[in-house]
Motif scaffolding. Structure first.
Motif, PDB file in Angstrom:
ATOM      1  N   LEU A 141       1.009  -1.126   0.660  1.00 29.57           N
ATOM      2  CA  LEU A 141      -0.360  -0.137  -0.149  1.00 29.57           C
ATOM      3  C   LEU A 141       0.667   1.597  -0.138  1.00 29.57           C
ATOM      4  O   LEU A 141       0.760   2.210  -0.974  1.00 29.57           O
ATOM      5  N   PHE A 142       1.910   1.521   0.939  1.00 23.80           N
ATOM      6  CA  PHE A 142       2.940   2.096   0.861  1.00 23.80           C
ATOM      7  C   PHE A 142       3.401   2.580  -0.996  1.00 23.80           C
ATOM      8  O   PHE A 142       3.540   3.807  -1.232  1.00 23.80           O
ATOM      9  N   ARG A 143       3.252   1.414  -1.695  1.00 26.28           N
ATOM     10  CA  ARG A 143       4.014   1.667  -2.449  1.00 26.28           C
ATOM     11  C   ARG A 143       3.655   2.442  -3.947  1.00 26.28           C
ATOM     12  O   ARG A 143       3.734   3.360  -4.984  1.00 26.28           O
ATOM     13  N   LEU A 144       2.296   1.388  -3.525  1.00 27.51           N
ATOM     14  CA  LEU A 144       0.771   1.985  -4.615  1.00 27.51           C
ATOM     15  C   LEU A 144       0.698   3.629  -4.184  1.00 27.51           C
ATOM     16  O   LEU A 144       0.063   4.229  -4.973  1.00 27.51           O
ATOM     17  N   HIS A 167       2.670   5.827  -2.661  1.00 26.99           N
ATOM     18  CA  HIS A 167       3.580   6.810  -3.468  1.00 26.99           C
ATOM     19  C   HIS A 167       3.790   7.118  -4.413  1.00 26.99           C
ATOM     20  O   HIS A 167       3.770   7.959  -4.782  1.00 26.99           O
ATOM     21  N   LYS A 168       3.642   5.983  -5.764  1.00 23.64           N
ATOM     22  CA  LYS A 168       3.298   5.806  -7.086  1.00 23.64           C
ATOM     23  C   LYS A 168       2.334   7.040  -7.694  1.00 23.64           C
ATOM     24  O   LYS A 168       2.802   7.890  -8.501  1.00 23.64           O
ATOM     25  N   MET A 201       3.691  15.112  -5.783  1.00 23.15           N
ATOM     26  CA  MET A 201       2.564  15.523  -4.823  1.00 23.15           C
ATOM     27  C   MET A 201       2.576  15.382  -4.017  1.00 23.15           C
ATOM     28  O   MET A 201       1.775  15.745  -2.352  1.00 23.15           O
ATOM     29  N   TRP A 202       3.577  14.092  -2.981  1.00 24.89           N
ATOM     30  CA  TRP A 202       3.445  13.927  -1.447  1.00 24.89           C
ATOM     31  C   TRP A 202       4.828  14.541  -1.037  1.00 24.89           C
ATOM     32  O   TRP A 202       4.853  15.242  -1.096  1.00 24.89           O
ATOM     33  N   SER A 203       4.156  14.310  -0.037  1.00 24.45           N
ATOM     34  CA  SER A 203       4.416  15.417   1.629  1.00 24.45           C
ATOM     35  C   SER A 203       4.925  14.252   3.011  1.00 24.45           C
ATOM     36  O   SER A 203       3.598  13.798   3.159  1.00 24.45           O
TER      37      SER A 203
END
Length: 196
Positions: free
Chosen positions: A93-96, A98-99, A104-106
């Motif tokens: 789920l982390f990978r999905l 971040h992908k 836009m991630w922070s």
């Protein structure tokens, strides 16, 4: 033969390393971006610190020292198996997330200068799948570490962050994206499909 206590500690450690490896490139890229909104200071820094204590510091003390020894209990193969499944699910789920988020991630309550509302990938059904992944990570910790302090510390630490941050985060998104976010909220769940 490897003991379940050692196996649980080892898997917890590998899980944390996996999380760090997945997140590191996004963190480096995020630090270079100009921000339009930055609400990391103050309350959010405290929330992040409490979450780090529960998901990182207390379990690491237990993994490396066995302390607090008085709070340890006999490990269970079933809990270990469920913890392993939770941990692997959290990493997927982390990978999905971040992908899907990309640039836009922070790590905190921040919006980039050219921030766009992400509604694709895992975000098509869940507004906060990163939090879902952290809940799974905290659950894995509770199941893998047979210690009444270190095990549930992640659920408590991250739970504090989640319940004190989810309102301000959604208010920030509503303010930034207005009607687009209102529409998005009507057909998505916060962290758990069909429940919450």
């Amino acid at each position: 033969m490897i003991s379940l206590v050692f196996a649980g500690k080892l898997f917890w450690l590998l899980h944390v390393i996996g999380w760090y490896v997945l997140r590191r490139p996004f963190d480096r890229r995020a630090r270079k971006s100009s921000l339009r909104v930055d609400r990391k200071k103050g309350a959010d820094s405290i929330r992040l610190g409490i979450s780090l204590m529960g998901l990182g510091i207390l379990p690491a003390v237990y993994v490396f020292t066995g302390q607090p020894a008085f709070a340890s209990y006999a490990p269970s193969p079933w809990l270990f198996a469920l913890g392993t499944v939770s941990g692997v699910s959290a990493l997927i789920l982390f990978r999905l997330t971040h992908k899907a988020l990309g640039k836009m991630w922070s790590v905190s309550l921040q919006l980039k200068q050219d921030h766009k509302l992400v509604t694709t990938g895992i975000y098509k059904r869940l507004r906060h799948p990163m939090y879902s992944a952290f809940w799974l990570m905290a659950l894995a910790q509770a199941l893998l570490l047979p210690n009444y302090v270190a095990g549930p510390a992640g659920l408590l630490g991250f739970g504090f962050l989640f319940f004190s941050r989810i309102g301000p985060e959604e208010a920030m998104m509503q303010e930034a994206f207005g009607e687009e976010y209102s529409q998005y909220r009507t057909h998505t769940w916060r962290v758990l499909p069909y429940i919450y």
